[in-house]
Design an enzyme around this catalytic site. Structure first.
Site, PDB file in Angstrom:
ATOM      1  N   ALA A  60       4.874 -21.445  19.161  1.00 15.06           N
ATOM      2  CA  ALA A  60       4.473 -22.483  18.204  1.00 15.06           C
ATOM      3  C   ALA A  60       5.658 -23.152  17.522  1.00 15.06           C
ATOM      4  O   ALA A  60       5.599 -24.340  17.204  1.00 15.06           O
ATOM      5  CB  ALA A  60       3.527 -21.890  17.159  1.00 15.06           C
ATOM      6  N   LEU A  61       6.736 -22.420  17.302  1.00  8.88           N
ATOM      7  CA  LEU A  61       7.895 -23.029  16.646  1.00  8.88           C
ATOM      8  C   LEU A  61       8.588 -24.070  17.523  1.00  8.88           C
ATOM      9  O   LEU A  61       9.290 -24.941  17.005  1.00  8.88           O
ATOM     10  CB  LEU A  61       8.902 -21.962  16.212  1.00  8.88           C
ATOM     11  CG  LEU A  61       8.503 -21.151  14.981  1.00  8.88           C
ATOM     12  CD1 LEU A  61       9.530 -20.050  14.715  1.00  8.88           C
ATOM     13  CD2 LEU A  61       8.332 -22.034  13.765  1.00  8.88           C
ATOM     14  N   ILE A  88      -1.057 -15.418  15.685  1.00 11.71           N
ATOM     15  CA  ILE A  88      -1.957 -14.348  15.264  1.00 11.71           C
ATOM     16  C   ILE A  88      -1.188 -13.401  14.338  1.00 11.71           C
ATOM     17  O   ILE A  88      -0.077 -12.979  14.657  1.00 11.71           O
ATOM     18  CB  ILE A  88      -2.530 -13.614  16.487  1.00 11.71           C
ATOM     19  CG1 ILE A  88      -3.326 -14.629  17.329  1.00 11.71           C
ATOM     20  CG2 ILE A  88      -3.404 -12.446  16.055  1.00 11.71           C
ATOM     21  CD1 ILE A  88      -3.805 -14.116  18.656  1.00 11.71           C
ATOM     22  N   GLU A  91       2.196  -7.593  11.480  1.00 10.49           N
ATOM     23  CA  GLU A  91       2.467  -6.754  10.316  1.00 10.49           C
ATOM     24  C   GLU A  91       3.627  -7.256   9.470  1.00 10.49           C
ATOM     25  O   GLU A  91       3.994  -6.619   8.492  1.00 10.49           O
ATOM     26  CB  GLU A  91       2.749  -5.327  10.778  1.00 10.49           C
ATOM     27  CG  GLU A  91       1.551  -4.700  11.462  1.00 10.49           C
ATOM     28  CD  GLU A  91       1.845  -3.300  11.982  1.00 10.49           C
ATOM     29  OE1 GLU A  91       2.946  -2.772  11.724  1.00 10.49           O
ATOM     30  OE2 GLU A  91       0.969  -2.751  12.646  1.00 10.49           O
ATOM     31  N   THR A  92       4.198  -8.407   9.837  1.00  8.99           N
ATOM     32  CA  THR A  92       5.368  -8.889   9.107  1.00  8.99           C
ATOM     33  C   THR A  92       5.124 -10.298   8.572  1.00  8.99           C
ATOM     34  O   THR A  92       4.127 -10.951   8.888  1.00  8.99           O
ATOM     35  CB  THR A  92       6.613  -8.926  10.026  1.00  8.99           C
ATOM     36  OG1 THR A  92       6.418  -9.941  11.021  1.00  8.99           O
ATOM     37  CG2 THR A  92       6.850  -7.576  10.689  1.00  8.99           C
ATOM     38  N   HIS A  94       6.535 -12.840   9.485  1.00 10.36           N
ATOM     39  CA  HIS A  94       6.762 -13.815  10.556  1.00 10.36           C
ATOM     40  C   HIS A  94       5.551 -14.734  10.762  1.00 10.36           C
ATOM     41  O   HIS A  94       5.700 -15.911  11.046  1.00 10.36           O
ATOM     42  CB  HIS A  94       7.117 -13.077  11.849  1.00 10.36           C
ATOM     43  CG  HIS A  94       7.632 -13.954  12.928  1.00 10.36           C
ATOM     44  ND1 HIS A  94       8.834 -14.637  12.828  1.00 10.36           N
ATOM     45  CD2 HIS A  94       7.117 -14.279  14.136  1.00 10.36           C
ATOM     46  CE1 HIS A  94       9.030 -15.333  13.934  1.00 10.36           C
ATOM     47  NE2 HIS A  94       7.998 -15.138  14.734  1.00 10.36           N
TER      48      HIS A  94
END
Length: 157
Positions: A60-61, A88, A91-92, A94
């Site tokens: 996506a970036l 999606i 846990e971070t 990001h």
């Protein structure tokens, strides 16, 4: 309604429109589903397959840069662009970074280059939510065609 008010009605006729699509490969199964639904809808709306350019990027970036490159291709004369991808939650932090930056980049390209861009980058909590939203790609195809026709209509005013 007053008869002297100029109104541009929604127009979903894709005949003669040139559409560029950028699809991320990260979360590949979901992105393939988005791509296929988008292409099916564009063709159903009358966009000729020969007037569709499809690019694939890692994630996506990378979508905004590819959109920018398509927007700069004046000889191609794209009427609208579509961004497709899936971010999606993990846990971070990001997730937030990718979601916010890709969305911001897509919006900026559309405004900087005066070209409609339908943003179909899904941002979901899990794979199940993303799979449930695959038809967002059909909505993006409709949005791209409608906004391209609106741009044309505004020029003709």
């Amino acid at each position: 309604m007053h008869s002297d008010i100029v109104t541009l009605a929604p127009n979903f006729d894709g005949t003669g429109l040139k559409i560029g699509i950028v699809v991320a490969r990260f979360n590949e199964d979901i992105c393939h589903g988005l791509r296929d639904r988008c292409l099916d809808e564009l063709i159903r709306l009358g966009v000729s397959p020969s007037d569709i350019v499809l690019l694939s990027v890692p994630g996506a970036l990378e979508i905004p840069l590819a959109l920018q490159n398509l927007a700069m291709m004046e000889e191609e004369g794209f009427d609208a662009l579509i961004a497709l991808g899936a971010v999606i939650r993990g846990e971070t932090y990001h997730f937030e970074l990718v979601s916010n930056e890709s969305g911001s980049g897509v919006t900026r390209i559309g405004l900087d280059f005066d070209i409609p861009i339908a943003n179909g980058i899904l941002t979901t909590e899990n794979d199940e939510q993303a799979l449930a939203r695959l038809d967002k790609a059909r909505e993006c195809a409709q949005c791209a065609v409608e906004m391209a026709n609106l741009q044309r209509g505004l020029i003709e005013l």
